[in-house]
Design a protein around this motif. Structure first.
Motif, PDB file in Angstrom:
ATOM      1  N   ALA A 128       0.832  -1.205   0.000  1.00  0.00           N
ATOM      2  CA  ALA A 128       0.000   0.000   0.000  1.00  0.00           C
ATOM      3  C   ALA A 128       0.866   1.254   0.000  1.00  0.00           C
ATOM      4  O   ALA A 128       0.586   2.222  -0.719  1.00  0.00           O
ATOM      5  CB  ALA A 128      -0.922  -0.008   1.214  1.00  0.00           C
ATOM      6  N   GLN A 129       1.937   1.247   0.789  1.00  0.00           N
ATOM      7  CA  GLN A 129       2.851   2.387   0.817  1.00  0.00           C
ATOM      8  C   GLN A 129       3.464   2.626  -0.560  1.00  0.00           C
ATOM      9  O   GLN A 129       3.531   3.764  -1.041  1.00  0.00           O
ATOM     10  CB  GLN A 129       3.953   2.151   1.845  1.00  0.00           C
ATOM     11  CG  GLN A 129       5.021   3.246   1.896  1.00  0.00           C
ATOM     12  CD  GLN A 129       4.455   4.564   2.391  1.00  0.00           C
ATOM     13  OE1 GLN A 129       4.067   4.680   3.550  1.00  0.00           O
ATOM     14  NE2 GLN A 129       4.399   5.577   1.524  1.00  0.00           N
ATOM     15  N   TRP A 130       3.902   1.553  -1.210  1.00  0.00           N
ATOM     16  CA  TRP A 130       4.510   1.679  -2.532  1.00  0.00           C
ATOM     17  C   TRP A 130       3.514   2.228  -3.552  1.00  0.00           C
ATOM     18  O   TRP A 130       3.827   3.133  -4.333  1.00  0.00           O
ATOM     19  CB  TRP A 130       5.027   0.310  -2.990  1.00  0.00           C
ATOM     20  CG  TRP A 130       5.789   0.365  -4.274  1.00  0.00           C
ATOM     21  CD1 TRP A 130       7.125   0.569  -4.441  1.00  0.00           C
ATOM     22  CD2 TRP A 130       5.246   0.205  -5.599  1.00  0.00           C
ATOM     23  NE1 TRP A 130       7.456   0.553  -5.778  1.00  0.00           N
ATOM     24  CE2 TRP A 130       6.320   0.328  -6.509  1.00  0.00           C
ATOM     25  CE3 TRP A 130       3.970  -0.040  -6.096  1.00  0.00           C
ATOM     26  CZ2 TRP A 130       6.141   0.227  -7.898  1.00  0.00           C
ATOM     27  CZ3 TRP A 130       3.787  -0.137  -7.469  1.00  0.00           C
ATOM     28  CH2 TRP A 130       4.859  -0.011  -8.347  1.00  0.00           C
ATOM     29  N   GLU A 131       2.287   1.698  -3.521  1.00  0.00           N
ATOM     30  CA  GLU A 131       1.274   2.144  -4.469  1.00  0.00           C
ATOM     31  C   GLU A 131       0.901   3.607  -4.240  1.00  0.00           C
ATOM     32  O   GLU A 131       0.719   4.366  -5.197  1.00  0.00           O
ATOM     33  CB  GLU A 131       0.025   1.262  -4.360  1.00  0.00           C
ATOM     34  CG  GLU A 131       0.223  -0.146  -4.888  1.00  0.00           C
ATOM     35  CD  GLU A 131      -1.067  -0.945  -4.871  1.00  0.00           C
ATOM     36  OE1 GLU A 131      -2.139  -0.359  -4.624  1.00  0.00           O
ATOM     37  OE2 GLU A 131      -0.995  -2.154  -5.113  1.00  0.00           O
ATOM     38  N   PHE A 132       0.785   3.992  -2.969  1.00  0.00           N
ATOM     39  CA  PHE A 132       0.421   5.379  -2.693  1.00  0.00           C
ATOM     40  C   PHE A 132       1.529   6.326  -3.146  1.00  0.00           C
ATOM     41  O   PHE A 132       1.248   7.363  -3.763  1.00  0.00           O
ATOM     42  CB  PHE A 132       0.129   5.607  -1.215  1.00  0.00           C
ATOM     43  CG  PHE A 132      -0.246   7.035  -0.941  1.00  0.00           C
ATOM     44  CD1 PHE A 132      -1.531   7.481  -1.179  1.00  0.00           C
ATOM     45  CD2 PHE A 132       0.710   7.945  -0.504  1.00  0.00           C
ATOM     46  CE1 PHE A 132      -1.866   8.809  -0.986  1.00  0.00           C
ATOM     47  CE2 PHE A 132       0.374   9.284  -0.308  1.00  0.00           C
ATOM     48  CZ  PHE A 132      -0.915   9.718  -0.546  1.00  0.00           C
ATOM     49  N   THR A 133       2.764   6.004  -2.851  1.00  0.00           N
ATOM     50  CA  THR A 133       3.883   6.862  -3.242  1.00  0.00           C
ATOM     51  C   THR A 133       3.898   7.068  -4.751  1.00  0.00           C
ATOM     52  O   THR A 133       4.110   8.181  -5.245  1.00  0.00           O
ATOM     53  CB  THR A 133       5.213   6.250  -2.772  1.00  0.00           C
ATOM     54  OG1 THR A 133       5.185   6.157  -1.338  1.00  0.00           O
ATOM     55  CG2 THR A 133       6.395   7.094  -3.197  1.00  0.00           C
ATOM     56  N   ARG A 134       3.670   6.001  -5.489  1.00  0.00           N
ATOM     57  CA  ARG A 134       3.647   6.085  -6.952  1.00  0.00           C
ATOM     58  C   ARG A 134       2.512   6.984  -7.439  1.00  0.00           C
ATOM     59  O   ARG A 134       2.719   7.887  -8.260  1.00  0.00           O
ATOM     60  CB  ARG A 134       3.495   4.685  -7.535  1.00  0.00           C
ATOM     61  CG  ARG A 134       3.454   4.623  -9.052  1.00  0.00           C
ATOM     62  CD  ARG A 134       3.531   3.168  -9.510  1.00  0.00           C
ATOM     63  NE  ARG A 134       3.433   3.045 -10.944  1.00  0.00           N
ATOM     64  CZ  ARG A 134       2.303   2.779 -11.603  1.00  0.00           C
ATOM     65  NH1 ARG A 134       1.182   2.586 -10.928  1.00  0.00           N
ATOM     66  NH2 ARG A 134       2.283   2.686 -12.920  1.00  0.00           N
ATOM     67  N   ALA A 135       1.294   6.765  -6.941  1.00  0.00           N
ATOM     68  CA  ALA A 135       0.143   7.557  -7.380  1.00  0.00           C
ATOM     69  C   ALA A 135       0.276   9.017  -6.964  1.00  0.00           C
ATOM     70  O   ALA A 135      -0.043   9.935  -7.732  1.00  0.00           O
ATOM     71  CB  ALA A 135      -1.147   6.964  -6.819  1.00  0.00           C
ATOM     72  N   ALA A 136       0.757   9.257  -5.742  1.00  0.00           N
ATOM     73  CA  ALA A 136       0.923  10.634  -5.268  1.00  0.00           C
ATOM     74  C   ALA A 136       1.953  11.373  -6.107  1.00  0.00           C
ATOM     75  O   ALA A 136       1.805  12.568  -6.388  1.00  0.00           O
ATOM     76  CB  ALA A 136       1.334  10.638  -3.799  1.00  0.00           C
ATOM     77  N   GLY A 137       2.992  10.671  -6.532  1.00  0.00           N
ATOM     78  CA  GLY A 137       3.994  11.296  -7.379  1.00  0.00           C
ATOM     79  C   GLY A 137       3.422  11.701  -8.724  1.00  0.00           C
ATOM     80  O   GLY A 137       3.725  12.792  -9.250  1.00  0.00           O
TER      81      GLY A 137
END
Length: 200
Positions: A128-137
């Motif tokens: 979830a952390q990885w996916e959020f970081t990608r989408a937020a970027g």
């Protein structure tokens, strides 16, 4: 027109609907509910919030509710006109927020406290952390230093995006600096402040 919003009483996706209604200057009332109750599930079998009932007609899903508000109160400018480039971008970013930016927040929540304990998988939180970081970027880069996602006007796409940023911060996710600034700016909007302070 009688508008009743179900789901207020704590920070949830219902805040998005309340914010949109306040931006639109709509006359509405709020009902706090227990999403697990049989009474609420009779209204919304998914047991999720928000739900609104407009003159006896039910509508669920926060993005759909926000878009309904914008279309029924066009003078507020919350949703661009159909068949315009701005509407295409509005639909694009609204969909991106609920399918890409929000989902890691919900995934983390489900595996922290929503699901029955025997179904929780703690390791999922790293994904979830990885996916959020990608989408937020992606969202941060698309915004740049612009104040709004669509053109030069605040829309319900900004409500969805800013609210999801608030959720992410509560969930312990880090926001890119530009996205944190964007969300913080919109948190100062009078309509958001009214929605948060409204008695319910």
């Amino acid at each position: 027109m009688k508008i009743v919003l179900y789901g207020m009483g704590r920070p949830t996706r219902a805040t998005r609907a309340a914010w949109a209604l306040e931006e639109a200057g709509a006359d509405w009332s709020a009902e706090a509910v227990d999403p697990r109750s049989a009474e609420y599930r009779a209204l919304n079998p998914m047991g999720t919030v928000p739900a609104i009932v407009v003159d006896g007609v039910l509508l669920t899903e926060s993005a759909a509710i926000c878009t309904w508000v914008g279309e029924h109160f066009p003078e507020a400018g919350l949703v661009p006109a159909p068949r315009t480039p701005e509407r295409a971008q509005y639909d694009r970013w609204s969909s991106f927020v609920v399918t890409e930016l929000e989902q890691p927040c919900w995934l983390k929540a489900k595996h922290t406290f929503v699901l029955p304990e025997h179904l929780r998988v703690p390791q999922v939180k790293n994904a979830a952390q990885w996916e959020f970081t990608r989408a937020a970027g992606v969202l941060s880069e698309a915004l740049g230093d612009r104040p709004f996602l669509v053109g030069d006007q605040f829309t319900c796409a900004d409500i969805l995006a800013a609210h999801t940023c608030f959720w992410a911060q509560r969930a312990g996710f880090d926001l890119p600096t530009g996205l944190a600034t964007y969300a913080g700016r919109h948190a100062q909007r009078p309509a958001f402040q009214r929605a948060m302070s409204r008695p319910h």
